[in-house]
Scaffold this active site. Structure first.
Site, PDB file in Angstrom:
ATOM      1  N   ASP A  43       0.830  -1.208   0.000  1.00 31.37           N
ATOM      2  CA  ASP A  43       0.000   0.000   0.000  1.00 31.37           C
ATOM      3  C   ASP A  43       0.869   1.264   0.000  1.00 31.37           C
ATOM      4  OD1 ASP A  43       0.836  -0.126   2.617  1.00 31.37           O
ATOM      5  OD2 ASP A  43      -1.163  -0.092   3.517  1.00 31.37           O
ATOM      6  N   SER A  44       2.189   1.075   0.011  1.00 33.86           N
ATOM      7  CA  SER A  44       3.102   2.208  -0.222  1.00 33.86           C
ATOM      8  C   SER A  44       2.824   2.843  -1.575  1.00 33.86           C
ATOM      9  CB  SER A  44       4.561   1.743  -0.157  1.00 33.86           C
ATOM     10  OG  SER A  44       4.780   0.672  -1.046  1.00 33.86           O
ATOM     11  N   ASP A  82      -1.071  -6.250   0.014  1.00 34.89           N
ATOM     12  CA  ASP A  82      -1.434  -5.613   1.282  1.00 34.89           C
ATOM     13  C   ASP A  82      -2.943  -5.465   1.438  1.00 34.89           C
ATOM     14  OD1 ASP A  82       0.965  -5.185   2.547  1.00 34.89           O
ATOM     15  OD2 ASP A  82       1.186  -3.108   1.876  1.00 34.89           O
ATOM     16  N   LYS A 111      -1.014  -9.436   3.310  1.00 37.58           N
ATOM     17  CA  LYS A 111      -0.276  -8.879   4.447  1.00 37.58           C
ATOM     18  C   LYS A 111      -1.187  -7.954   5.236  1.00 37.58           C
ATOM     19  CE  LYS A 111       3.442  -5.977   3.770  1.00 37.58           C
ATOM     20  NZ  LYS A 111       3.027  -4.676   4.333  1.00 37.58           N
ATOM     21  N   GLU A 113      -1.192  -5.363   8.769  1.00 38.36           N
ATOM     22  CA  GLU A 113      -0.341  -4.672   9.732  1.00 38.36           C
ATOM     23  C   GLU A 113      -0.961  -4.780  11.118  1.00 38.36           C
ATOM     24  OE1 GLU A 113       0.661  -0.657   8.604  1.00 38.36           O
ATOM     25  OE2 GLU A 113       1.136  -1.245   6.553  1.00 38.36           O
ATOM     26  N   GLU A 179       9.418  -4.119  10.302  1.00 37.02           N
ATOM     27  CA  GLU A 179       9.900  -2.839   9.761  1.00 37.02           C
ATOM     28  C   GLU A 179      10.489  -1.985  10.889  1.00 37.02           C
ATOM     29  OE1 GLU A 179       7.131  -0.821   7.201  1.00 37.02           O
ATOM     30  OE2 GLU A 179       8.358   1.001   7.117  1.00 37.02           O
TER      31      GLU A 179
HETATM   32  O1  KIV Z   1       3.549  -1.108   1.547  1.00 41.08           O
HETATM   33  C1  KIV Z   1       4.729  -1.444   1.512  1.00 41.08           C
HETATM   34  O2  KIV Z   1       5.471  -1.180   0.561  1.00 41.08           O
HETATM   35  C2  KIV Z   1       5.268  -2.179   2.638  1.00 41.08           C
HETATM   36  C3  KIV Z   1       6.757  -2.225   2.755  1.00 41.08           C
HETATM   37  C4  KIV Z   1       7.228  -1.002   3.467  1.00 41.08           C
HETATM   38  C5  KIV Z   1       7.223  -3.455   3.433  1.00 41.08           C
HETATM   39  O3  KIV Z   1       4.549  -2.652   3.456  1.00 41.08           O
END
Ligand code: KIV
Length: 262
Positions: A43-44, A82, A111, A113, A179
């Site tokens: 989600d970056s 994500d 993934k 968080e 992280e």
């Molecule tokens: O969203 C993302 O790119 C991430 C990385 C920082 C691991 O979760």
């Protein structure tokens, strides 16, 4: 094809796992050729692609769109997508619906968080055919409760991050991503869980490494963190830079001390 068994065997054999963020088809094919084992639709993308100031505005629809784009040209990497902010925090059932949409779009793992409080969600998804990577330590979706993007797990706070990792591992997580934690904690967690670990700013002793593609190619328009290395330096193509990243991760030369937190 890289599968969960491939990753478990790599942990057992001590072969480092290379992961990069990837948001679209051409880079997916390039990363396949360079030997990147896991493509993370992170989600970056909210920050790197959309120009947002955090990952919070990213929606499930955005994640599905980018996952589909990556999946169409992927030939053999494992695709990790994500769960965006607000798509899984409310209930296990909400998490399943969002995760199922990502799996239908082409993800092989999702993934989320969060720490031990989400271990039940991990167990619920794993039991229903959805492999989970638990993202702990600095969790950017919680930037407001964390008061910024800061190193986590220093001093007395290490025990809580270790407990988060162990709770997700006991719940059957397929992977743990840490992280911005001190290198010593990255090593302790890696040695104390059965699933593979991936680090970003977590030292050299995790089972694998991940970077945001725009950071490692030196094209991100914002500020970059201490753990970032620009792999375009000294290379004459993006393909060569990604290959250099894979080589350095496998050799254990990235991350160096200068990319690491004490
Ligand atoms: O969203 C993302 O790119 C991430 C990385 C920082 C691991 O979760």
């Amino acid at each position: 094809m890289v599968t969960l068994n491939t990753l478990k065997k790599m942990k057992t054999d001590g072969e480092k796992i290379a992961m990069l963020t990837c948001y679209e088809a051409s880079f997916a094919a390039l990363m396949n050729r360079a030997g990147v084992e896991i493509l993370l639709i992170g989600d970056s993308l909210g920050m790197t692609v959309q120009g947002q100031s955090s990952t919070l505005p990213v929606t499930l629809e955005h994640m599905v769109y980018h996952t589909q784009n990556v999946a169409r040209s992927n030939s053999h990497s494992l695709i990790l997508a994500d769960l965006p902010f607000g798509s899984y925090q409310q209930s296990k059932e909400q998490a399943f619906a969002a995760a199922a949409a990502l799996m239908a779009a082409g993800a092989h793992m999702v993934k989320l968080e969060g720490g031990a409080v989400f271990a039940e969600t991990t167990e619920f998804l794993q039991a229903r055919g959805i492999p989970v990577c638990a993202h702990i330590g600095l969790t950017p979706q919680y930037v407001n409760t964390l008061s910024g993007y800061k190193v986590q797990g220093r001093g007395d706070a290490a025990a809580a991050v270790l407990a988060d990792a162990q709770a997700h591992d006991a719940a059957g997580a397929s992977m743990i991503l840490m992280e911005c934690v001190p290198a010593a904690l990255g090593k302790t967690i890696t040695q104390s869980v059965s699933c593979p670990t991936i680090g970003i700013g977590a030292g050299k002793d995790t089972d694998g490494q991940v970077l945001v593609m725009h950071d490692m190619l030196g094209v991100y328009h914002g500020k970059t963190a201490k753990f970032v290395k620009n792999f375009m330096d000294g290379q004459n193509s993006i393909q060569a830079a990604v290959e250099a990243y894979v080589r350095e991760v496998k050799a254990g030369t990235f991350p160096g001390a200068e990319h690491t937190f004490e």
